[in-house]
Motif scaffolding. Structure first.
Motif, PDB file in Angstrom:
ATOM      1  N   ALA A 165      -3.973  13.668  -0.764  1.00  0.00           N
ATOM      2  CA  ALA A 165      -4.880  14.410  -0.306  1.00  0.00           C
ATOM      3  C   ALA A 165      -6.363  14.160  -0.724  1.00  0.00           C
ATOM      4  CB  ALA A 165      -4.743  16.107  -0.644  1.00  0.00           C
ATOM      5  N   ARG A 166      -6.356  13.533  -1.953  1.00  0.00           N
ATOM      6  CA  ARG A 166      -7.725  13.331  -2.684  1.00  0.00           C
ATOM      7  C   ARG A 166      -8.201  11.940  -1.737  1.00  0.00           C
ATOM      8  NH1 ARG A 166      -7.158  12.193  -8.696  1.00  0.00           N
ATOM      9  NH2 ARG A 166      -9.243  11.576  -8.515  1.00  0.00           N
ATOM     10  N   VAL A 167      -7.257  10.981  -1.582  1.00  0.00           N
ATOM     11  CA  VAL A 167      -7.726   9.751  -0.630  1.00  0.00           C
ATOM     12  C   VAL A 167      -8.113  10.361   0.661  1.00  0.00           C
ATOM     13  CG1 VAL A 167      -6.850   7.843   0.414  1.00  0.00           C
ATOM     14  CG2 VAL A 167      -6.164   8.381  -2.035  1.00  0.00           C
ATOM     15  N   THR A 168      -7.580  11.161   1.266  1.00  0.00           N
ATOM     16  CA  THR A 168      -7.900  11.836   2.499  1.00  0.00           C
ATOM     17  C   THR A 168      -9.319  12.502   2.625  1.00  0.00           C
ATOM     18  OG1 THR A 168      -5.745  12.252   3.253  1.00  0.00           O
ATOM     19  CG2 THR A 168      -7.467  13.259   4.604  1.00  0.00           C
ATOM     20  N   LYS A 169      -9.473  13.290   1.423  1.00  0.00           N
ATOM     21  CA  LYS A 169     -10.802  13.842   1.142  1.00  0.00           C
ATOM     22  C   LYS A 169     -11.817  12.797   1.176  1.00  0.00           C
ATOM     23  CE  LYS A 169     -13.046  17.922   0.605  1.00  0.00           C
ATOM     24  NZ  LYS A 169     -14.617  17.073   0.120  1.00  0.00           N
ATOM     25  N   SER A 170     -11.845  11.901   0.234  1.00  0.00           N
ATOM     26  CA  SER A 170     -12.730  10.817  -0.070  1.00  0.00           C
ATOM     27  C   SER A 170     -12.897   9.963   1.150  1.00  0.00           C
ATOM     28  CB  SER A 170     -12.069   9.866  -1.195  1.00  0.00           C
ATOM     29  OG  SER A 170     -11.921  10.463  -2.436  1.00  0.00           O
ATOM     30  N   SER A 214     -12.104   5.697  -5.025  1.00  0.00           N
ATOM     31  CA  SER A 214     -11.465   5.237  -5.901  1.00  0.00           C
ATOM     32  C   SER A 214     -10.396   6.373  -6.471  1.00  0.00           C
ATOM     33  CB  SER A 214     -12.191   4.833  -7.140  1.00  0.00           C
ATOM     34  OG  SER A 214     -11.394   4.614  -8.220  1.00  0.00           O
ATOM     35  N   VAL A 215      -9.093   6.306  -6.148  1.00  0.00           N
ATOM     36  CA  VAL A 215      -8.171   7.431  -6.499  1.00  0.00           C
ATOM     37  C   VAL A 215      -7.053   6.563  -7.411  1.00  0.00           C
ATOM     38  CG1 VAL A 215      -6.499   9.075  -5.825  1.00  0.00           C
ATOM     39  CG2 VAL A 215      -8.492   8.812  -4.496  1.00  0.00           C
ATOM     40  N   PRO A 216      -7.105   6.335  -8.360  1.00  0.00           N
ATOM     41  CA  PRO A 216      -6.183   5.423  -9.391  1.00  0.00           C
ATOM     42  C   PRO A 216      -4.943   6.063  -9.966  1.00  0.00           C
ATOM     43  CG  PRO A 216      -8.099   5.957 -10.779  1.00  0.00           C
ATOM     44  CD  PRO A 216      -8.237   6.749  -9.253  1.00  0.00           C
ATOM     45  N   ASP A 217      -4.480   7.325  -9.318  1.00  0.00           N
ATOM     46  CA  ASP A 217      -3.373   8.097  -9.967  1.00  0.00           C
ATOM     47  C   ASP A 217      -2.255   7.373  -9.913  1.00  0.00           C
ATOM     48  OD1 ASP A 217      -5.580   9.577  -8.725  1.00  0.00           O
ATOM     49  OD2 ASP A 217      -4.566  11.465  -9.523  1.00  0.00           O
ATOM     50  N   TYR A 218      -1.975   6.763  -8.624  1.00  0.00           N
ATOM     51  CA  TYR A 218      -0.692   5.880  -8.597  1.00  0.00           C
ATOM     52  C   TYR A 218      -1.018   4.598  -7.936  1.00  0.00           C
ATOM     53  CZ  TYR A 218       1.219  10.689  -7.932  1.00  0.00           C
ATOM     54  OH  TYR A 218       1.508  12.123  -7.966  1.00  0.00           O
ATOM     55  N   THR A 219      -0.065   3.617  -8.472  1.00  0.00           N
ATOM     56  CA  THR A 219      -0.209   2.131  -7.759  1.00  0.00           C
ATOM     57  C   THR A 219      -0.443   2.323  -6.462  1.00  0.00           C
ATOM     58  OG1 THR A 219       1.181   1.416  -9.512  1.00  0.00           O
ATOM     59  CG2 THR A 219       0.925  -0.079  -7.554  1.00  0.00           C
ATOM     60  N   ILE A 274      -4.000   1.578  -1.697  1.00  0.00           N
ATOM     61  CA  ILE A 274      -4.376   2.048  -0.276  1.00  0.00           C
ATOM     62  C   ILE A 274      -6.049   2.139  -0.465  1.00  0.00           C
ATOM     63  CG2 ILE A 274      -4.744   4.176   0.990  1.00  0.00           C
ATOM     64  CD1 ILE A 274      -1.907   4.896   0.304  1.00  0.00           C
ATOM     65  N   THR A 275      -6.386   2.669  -1.501  1.00  0.00           N
ATOM     66  CA  THR A 275      -7.993   2.737  -1.726  1.00  0.00           C
ATOM     67  C   THR A 275      -8.739   1.342  -1.485  1.00  0.00           C
ATOM     68  OG1 THR A 275      -7.820   2.858  -3.980  1.00  0.00           O
ATOM     69  CG2 THR A 275      -8.176   4.735  -2.686  1.00  0.00           C
ATOM     70  N   ASP A 276      -7.966   0.448  -2.390  1.00  0.00           N
ATOM     71  CA  ASP A 276      -8.276  -0.930  -2.474  1.00  0.00           C
ATOM     72  C   ASP A 276      -8.402  -1.582  -1.110  1.00  0.00           C
ATOM     73  OD1 ASP A 276      -8.733  -0.653  -4.985  1.00  0.00           O
ATOM     74  OD2 ASP A 276      -7.013  -1.907  -5.596  1.00  0.00           O
ATOM     75  N   ALA A 277      -7.323  -1.482  -0.164  1.00  0.00           N
ATOM     76  CA  ALA A 277      -7.264  -1.946   0.960  1.00  0.00           C
ATOM     77  C   ALA A 277      -8.187  -1.395   1.861  1.00  0.00           C
ATOM     78  CB  ALA A 277      -5.890  -1.833   1.671  1.00  0.00           C
ATOM     79  N   PHE A 278      -8.614  -0.023   1.757  1.00  0.00           N
ATOM     80  CA  PHE A 278      -9.478   0.698   2.557  1.00  0.00           C
ATOM     81  C   PHE A 278     -11.059   0.134   2.108  1.00  0.00           C
ATOM     82  CE2 PHE A 278     -12.775   4.302   3.176  1.00  0.00           C
ATOM     83  CZ  PHE A 278     -12.523   4.308   4.196  1.00  0.00           C
ATOM     84  N   ASN A 279     -11.334  -0.001   1.009  1.00  0.00           N
ATOM     85  CA  ASN A 279     -12.499  -0.771   0.418  1.00  0.00           C
ATOM     86  C   ASN A 279     -12.553  -1.916   1.050  1.00  0.00           C
ATOM     87  OD1 ASN A 279     -13.275   1.810  -1.106  1.00  0.00           O
ATOM     88  ND2 ASN A 279     -12.115   1.175  -2.701  1.00  0.00           N
ATOM     89  N   LYS A 280     -11.734  -2.993   1.192  1.00  0.00           N
ATOM     90  CA  LYS A 280     -11.902  -4.197   1.705  1.00  0.00           C
ATOM     91  C   LYS A 280     -12.439  -3.948   3.238  1.00  0.00           C
ATOM     92  CE  LYS A 280      -8.735  -6.386  -1.559  1.00  0.00           C
ATOM     93  NZ  LYS A 280      -7.398  -7.135  -1.727  1.00  0.00           N
ATOM     94  N   MET A 281     -11.392  -3.008   3.679  1.00  0.00           N
ATOM     95  CA  MET A 281     -11.611  -2.686   5.361  1.00  0.00           C
ATOM     96  C   MET A 281     -13.297  -2.360   5.500  1.00  0.00           C
ATOM     97  SD  MET A 281     -10.003  -0.163   8.029  1.00  0.00           S
ATOM     98  CE  MET A 281     -10.700   1.072   7.086  1.00  0.00           C
ATOM     99  N   LEU A 282     -13.662  -1.547   4.676  1.00  0.00           N
ATOM    100  CA  LEU A 282     -14.986  -0.825   4.789  1.00  0.00           C
ATOM    101  C   LEU A 282     -16.026  -2.024   4.429  1.00  0.00           C
ATOM    102  CD1 LEU A 282     -16.562   1.888   5.095  1.00  0.00           C
ATOM    103  CD2 LEU A 282     -16.603   1.913   2.540  1.00  0.00           C
ATOM    104  N   ALA A 283     -15.725  -2.952   3.364  1.00  0.00           N
ATOM    105  CA  ALA A 283     -16.741  -4.052   3.231  1.00  0.00           C
ATOM    106  C   ALA A 283     -16.888  -5.061   4.407  1.00  0.00           C
ATOM    107  CB  ALA A 283     -16.309  -4.704   2.046  1.00  0.00           C
TER     108      ALA A 283
END
Length: 475
Positions: A203-208, A222-227, A232-241
Motif C-alpha cells: 500500500a505504501r508503494v501504491t501511495k508513493s 523507496s519502500v525497503p520493507d521487503y525484498t 518493485i520500487t527499483d524496477a519502477f525507478n528504472k522505468m521512471l528514469a
C-alpha cells in the motif's frame, strides 16, 4: 460496500492472504481432530476385544474341561456365560463343531443350527473379529479349544455393545468442533491482522506512486520493507528514469524538428523578402535567389520525407517485402552506385566478400540502410581515404561491416549518434548536408529485420559500423 469495491477486495492480495492463513489454521485442526478420534476408536476397540478374548480363553478351558458342549447343565459355565453377556451388554452364542447352538444367553436360538460366515471362518482360520460402527456393536468368533486338545471343539460368538465408545467419540467430535470454531475465529482475526501488516508495504508503494504521479514527492520512491517491495520500487525507478530520458528525448526531438523545419523556411523567407524589396532585380541575381530557394525547398522535402519514414517505422506500419536475395550482389550494386561520389574525393571503395551469402531481406530497405552507412563513410572521410565493406556469415546470421579512414566519432557522442537530428559536428554537418535522420532510419530498418547494429570508433582514426541480420526472416 459497492459491487466494484467488493470485487476489488475479493481480488486483492489481502483477501488471498487471509484465505491462505485460514486454510493453514483450519485444515491442520480438522486433520488432528479426526486423527485423535480415529486413534481413540482403534485403541478402545482393541482394548475391548483383548478383554473379551481373555474372558473367552478362560471360558474355553472350563467348557472343554467340564464337557459342556455335550452336557450344558453346568451351572458354573452357565453363570460365567451370563456374566460375560451382562458385563459387555451383548450376547453369547456357543456353537459346537456340528454348528449346533449349545448355549444362547438370550435363550432364543438354542438347539438350532447356525451356519454363518463368521463361524465358518472361525473353524477354518481361528479368531474372527467384525465391527459395525452404525450398529455400534463388535462381534468376535473365538474358537473353543485348549492346550491339551489341539482340535477346535466349537466356536463362541460374542456380540459386544460399543455404544459407550461411540458416545465418547461423539463427545470428542463435539469438543473438536468447538475447538475448530475457536480456531476459525482466532484465524480470522489473526489473518486479518497479518494480511494488513504484510500488505501495508505494498500500500505504501501504491501511495508513493500516486504521490509521485500527482507531483507531491521526489523523483524516486523507496519502500525497503521487503525484498519484493525493494525490487518493485527499483524496477519502477528504472522505468521512471527511462521515461524521463524518453520524455527529454521527445522534447529535444520536437525542438530539433521545429528548428530543422524552420531553418529552410527562414532562408526562403529572407531570399523572398530580398527579391520583393528590390525593384528591377537583374535576371542573374533573380536566378541565383530562386536556385537557393529551390535548394531549401528540396532540403525541407527531404526532412519531411525522412520524418514520415521514421513515423511509419515507429508505428510499425512499414511492411517488409521480404525476398530471398543474393547479398553479395546487393553490396556490389550499392558500391557501384556510390562510386562516383567517392571518386570526387579520390576515396577507395573496397568490398571484401568472404563467402557467398543469401538471406531473407527487404531489398529496398536493406539497400537504403547499407547505402546510408557507406555514404556517411564517404562524406565524413578524408580526401584520398578509403571505405571498406566486408561481408561474412555463419549458420544463423550474416554480418556486414562498413569501416572508413575518416575523422572518427568522439567518445562522448558514440551513444547518441542514432538519435534523431543529432550531429557530432553541427557546423561540418551543415556543410555536408543531410537531415540528421539517416542513422536513426538505418537502425530502425535493421531492427525491423530482427538485426542489430553496433558502432566502434576513435576520434581521428576512423569509424566501423557492424551489422548482424538473421539469414532467415521469421515474422
Amino acid at each position: 460496500m459497492t459491487v466494484k469495491k467488493k470485487t476489488r477486495f475479493f481480488k486483492s492480495l489481502r483477501f488471498r492472504i487471509m484465505i491462505i492463513l485460514l486454510i493453514l489454521g483450519i485444515v491442520p485442526s480438522v486433520i488432528v481432530t479426526q486423527l485423535m478420534i480415529y486413534n481413540y476408536e482403534t485403541q478402545a476397540l482393541e482394548v475391548r476385544a483383548s478383554a473379551v478374548r481373555a474372558q473367552c480363553a478362560i471360558l474355553s478351558n472350563q467348557i472343554i474341561k467340564e464337557n459342556y458342549l455335550n452336557d450344558s447343565s453346568s451351572e458354573a459355565v452357565n453363570s460365567k456365560l451370563e456374566l460375560l453377556s451382562n458385563i459387555y451388554g451383548g450376547r453369547v452364542l456357543l456353537v459346537d463343531k456340528d454348528f449346533r447352538i449349545v448355549k444362547d444367553t438370550y435363550h432364543v436360538d438354542e438347539e438350532k443350527t447356525l451356519i454363518s460366515p463368521g463361524v465358518i471362518r472361525c473353524f477354518k482360520t481361528g479368531e474372527v473379529t467384525d465391527y459395525s460402527r452404525n450398529g455400534q456393536i463388535m462381534q468376535l468368533a473365538v474358537p473353543v479349544k485348549s492346550a491339551d486338545v489341539p482340535q477346535i471343539q466349537g466356536a463362541m460368538l460374542v456380540t459386544v455393545s460399543c455404544s459407550e465408545i461411540m458416545a465418547t467419540m461423539v463427545e470428542m467430535e463435539q469438543q473438536g468442533m468447538l475447538i475448530i470454531a475457536i480456531i476459525v475465529v482466532l484465524s480470522i482475526f489473526l489473518s486479518y491482522f497479518l494480511s494488513t501488516v504484510l500488505v501495508k508495504p505494498l500500500a505504501r508503494v501504491t501511495k508513493s506512486i500516486e504521490d509521485l504521479t500527482d507531483g507531491y514527492q521526489k523523483d524516486e520512491i523507496s519502500v525497503p520493507d521487503y525484498t519484493e517491495t525493494e525490487l518493485i520500487t527499483d524496477a519502477f525507478n528504472k522505468m521512471l528514469a527511462r521515461m524521463k530520458v524518453l520524455d527529454e528525448s521527445r522534447s529535444e526531438f520536437v525542438s530539433n524538428v521545429s528548428h530543422e523545419l524552420k531553418t529552410p523556411m527562414t532562408s526562403m523567407k529572407v531570399l523572398a523578402d530580398s527579391l520583393v524589396g528590390q525593384e528591377g532585380v537583374p535576371e542573374e541575381l533573380y536566378q541565383e535567389f530562386m536556385h537557393d530557394i529551390t535548394a531549401e525547398i528540396d532540403r525541407e522535402n527531404r526532412i519531411i520525407t525522412d520524418l514520415l519514414t521514421l513515423v511509419k517505422m515507429d508505428k510499425k506500419t512499414a511492411d517488409l517485402s521480404i525476398q530471398h536475395m543474393d547479398i553479395n550482389q546487393l553490396l556490389e550494386d550499392i558500391l557501384k552506385r556510390l562510386q562516383p561520389i567517392a571518386d570526387k574525393r579520390n576515396i577507395d571503395l573496397i568490398l571484401d566478400s568472404f563467402r557467398p551469402v543469401e538471406a531473407d531481406v527487404d531489398e529496398l530497405k536493406f539497400t537504403s540502410a547499407i547505402s546510408n552507412l557507406v555514404e556517411n563513410a564517404i562524406k565524413y572521410n578524408v580526401d584520398d581515404g578509403w571505405v571498406r565493406v566486408s561481408l561474412d556469415a555463419d549458420h544463423k546470421y550474416f554480418y556486414v561491416t562498413v569501416a572508413d579512414s575518416g575523422m572518427g566519432i568522439p567518445e562522448d557522442s558514440i551513444d547518441r549518434i542514432f538519435e534523431r537530428f543529432y550531429r557530432v559536428d553541427k557546423s561540418h554537418s551543415r556543410e555536408i548536408g543531410g537531415t540528421g535522420l539517416g542513422l536513426a532510419i538505418t537502425r530502425s530498418t535493421i531492427a525491423m529485420h530482427h538485426g542489430v547494429i553496433k558502432v566502434f570508433s576513435r576520434e581521428g582514426e576512423g569509424t566501423t559500423f557492424s551489422v548482424r541480420i538473421p539469414l532467415s526472416y521469421i515474422p
